[in-house]
Design an enzyme around this catalytic site. Structure first.
Site, PDB file in Angstrom:
ATOM      1  CG  LEU A   1      -2.019  -1.033   1.303  1.00  0.00           C
ATOM      2  CD1 LEU A   1      -2.620  -1.053   2.697  1.00  0.00           C
ATOM      3  CD2 LEU A   1      -3.081  -0.746   0.261  1.00  0.00           C
TER       4      LEU A   1
ATOM      5  CB  SER B   1       7.468   1.586   0.386  1.00  0.00           C
ATOM      6  OG  SER B   1       8.768   1.300   0.851  1.00  0.00           O
ATOM      7  CB  ALA B   2       7.498   5.119   5.108  1.00  0.00           C
ATOM      8  CB  SER B   3      12.303   6.415   5.865  1.00  0.00           C
ATOM      9  OG  SER B   3      11.519   6.680   7.006  1.00  0.00           O
TER      10      SER B   3
ATOM     11  CB  ALA C   1       8.214  -0.387   7.945  1.00  0.00           C
ATOM     12  CD  GLN C   2       7.884  -3.213   1.479  1.00  0.00           C
ATOM     13  OE1 GLN C   2       8.827  -2.562   1.061  1.00  0.00           O
ATOM     14  NE2 GLN C   2       7.415  -4.281   0.836  1.00  0.00           N
ATOM     15  CB  VAL C   3       1.768  -0.907   5.259  1.00  0.00           C
ATOM     16  CG1 VAL C   3       2.355  -0.430   6.570  1.00  0.00           C
ATOM     17  CG2 VAL C   3       1.478   0.285   4.354  1.00  0.00           C
TER      18      VAL C   3
ATOM     19  CE  LYS D   1       5.489   0.755  10.367  1.00  0.00           C
ATOM     20  NZ  LYS D   1       5.167   1.933  11.202  1.00  0.00           N
TER      21      LYS D   1
ATOM     22  CG  ASP E   1       5.868  11.186  11.891  1.00  0.00           C
ATOM     23  OD1 ASP E   1       6.177  12.308  11.446  1.00  0.00           O
ATOM     24  OD2 ASP E   1       6.166  10.120  11.324  1.00  0.00           O
TER      25      ASP E   1
END
Length: 498
Positions: A140, A142-144, A146-148, A163, A308
């Site tokens: 869905l 992808s961040a710095s 982790a990804q989901v 996650k 955040d």
């Protein structure tokens, strides 16, 4: 004789060892290029007398720098995606930066599915086939860190979100942070009179926590319980954690259907509603109201808060309900700082420079100033740092400008633990500016701050004054659609017990 496999293993180990050095070199070359570009430009533009021409030249410089910053953050990824989230806000950065950096919110390269599967099966102790009925290979987001992925558990009718942490990301991110700390130390000695180093030290500590998903899952449940217990209806939705599916590098939570807040304008237009009309404005105010109430309660009442609230972590769900995602960055504020900040909130809301100066001392914020109107400049600095509403005549924060409060009042010392409050307020301000609503969180949080100080025995009021607040007889004017006073039952409970 060594096999080909052995050579590949040696090559991989050498690559892993040298990668931090390569990243450091890339950062310093690019950062130096961006910084010197601005310094040379400042000298050149100072010779231009025509105001309009000077502004046009600045816009061109910002666009050039925006491309370089975008390329650095995009190429290096990791921690620099978080840097982009911090500086890519309409109230803080030039418009050219915002336009370019906003696309990086969910743009981290995803980890290949084979690697995701290995992490998941190791962390959850079972094969994916035994756990999931369906698992979407494409993430869905992808961040710095982790990804989901969207999935469905076996024997269940509802979807979940899984996650998963990117393998090997922690060491690289710590390298990035240490480089930024060195750069911050240089900047605070030359251009920005603010204790940036302490801020980056707190960032290091907070981001270090993000690699433990058991901590994140516990934080999510704690905040969810607090908000649901302190309101008839929680102002924001918090995903439910599946407690038996939590590990250090992976966990499973409830799936929430919604649209990213960045896509709100497009969604409103799709429904045939004028994005600049009254209906759209009312919807935006309600969204901001929900977020403001949640954060006011978390910071001032509990002290334990989600730290955040950048746009990538906010979904707009059915009925304009707001879902708050990603609890990797949370802060447990000590009571001394929580109450000190409550006092500062009252000072800003009441326009009281003397109380603001006292609050700065109480919070441990050390300042140095040689300007004539020191007290007023300090108050302007307090508004700039800790309120979502920009001071009169200020459309954008410009720390390099000679008129900037940070240039007039240098911040010599800044408590590391207060950084999360500062960042949260600035992110909320970025959201409000993005939604086109200039409002004061200090004014909205005044009753919550008063309640916190009163319960701590630091604020005395007579019962008539409390009841006037309950009955709305104080004469205070609120921003339309943003009234977030606690319910009368809360205030009547205070009056009855004191």
């Amino acid at each position: 004789m060594p096999s080909l496999l052995d050579f590949k293993d040696i090559q991989e180990k050498l690559s892993t060892q040298f990668r931090p050095w390569q990243r450091s070199f890339q950062f310093w070359v690019r950062a130096a290029d961006i910084y010197t570009g601005y310094k040379v430009f400042q000298l050149r533009v100072s010779l231009v007398k025509d105001v309009e021409k000077r502004e046009a030249l600045w816009e061109g410089q910002h666009e050039l720098a925006a491309e370089k910053i975008y390329a650095m953050c995009s190429d290096l990824g990791g921690f620099f995606l978080k840097v982009a989230q911090i500086i890519g806000k309409p109230d803080l950065a030039p418009a050219a930066w915002v336009r370019r950096l906003v696309t990086l919110y969910d743009g981290a390269p995803p980890t290949p599915f084979d690697a995701v599967k290995l992490v998941l099966e190791k962390e959850l102790g079972r094969s994916m086939e035994d756990i999931f009925e369906r698992f979407d290979v494409e993430p869905l987001g992808s961040a710095s860190i982790a990804q989901v992925h969207r999935a469905r558990l076996k024997g269940d009718k509802s979807d979940v979100v899984v996650k998963v942490q990117h393998p090997g990301v922690q060491a690289l991110m710590m390298t990035d942070i240490h480089n930024l700390q060195a750069f911050a130390l240089y900047m605070q000695k030359t251009d920005i009179k603010f204790d940036l180093f302490s801020v980056t030290k707190e960032m290091e500590k907070q981001i270090g926590y993000e690699f433990d998903f058991t901590r994140e899952a516990n934080a999510m449940e704690r905040i969810r319980q607090f908000l649901y217990e302190n309101n008839k209806t929680s102002p924001v939705l918090v995903p439910r954690v599946l407690k038996d599916m939590v590990s250090r590098r992976a966990f499973v939570m409830e799936y929430m259907e919604g649209i990213p807040i960045l896509n709100l304008g497009d969604e409103i237009a799709k429904r045939g509603i004028n994005p600049g009309g009254k209906i759209a404005a009312a919807a935006k105010r309600n969204i901001l109201k929900s977020l403001t109430l949640a954060y006011g309660q978390m910071i001032l009442k509990s002290g334990f808060f989600h730290a955040d609230p950048h746009p990538g972590n906010i979904l707009i769900c059915k009925g304009s309900k707001v879902a708050l995602l990603d609890y990797g960055q949370v802060k447990d504020l000590p009571d001394k700082l929580r109450l000190g900040y409550a006092n500062l909130v009252l000072a800003i809301a009441d326009g009281n420079p003397i109380r603001a100066a006292e609050s700065y001392r109480e919070l441990g914020i050390g300042t140095l100033s040689k300007c004539e109107n020191e007290l007023q400049e300090l108050f302007t600095l307090a508004q700039t740092m800790f309120d979502t509403k920009l001071p009169p005549g200020v459309a954008m924060l410009q720390p390099f400008s000679e008129d900037s409060s940070i240039k007039k009042v240098s911040v010599e010392t800044f408590p590391e633990e207060l950084y999360s409050v500062l960042r949260t307020v600035h992110l909320l301000r970025g959201l409000s500016v993005g939604l086109g609503i200039n409002y004061s969180c200090a004014e909205q949080w005044r009753p919550i701050a008063e309640e916190a100080l009163h319960l701590a025995g630091r604020l005395k009021r007579c019962k008539t004054q409390w009841l006037n607040i309950i009955d709305g007889q104080t004469g205070q004017q609120d921003v339309p659609g943003l009234a977030i006073y606690p319910s009368p039952s809360i205030w009547r409970g205070i009056v009855k017990t004191h």
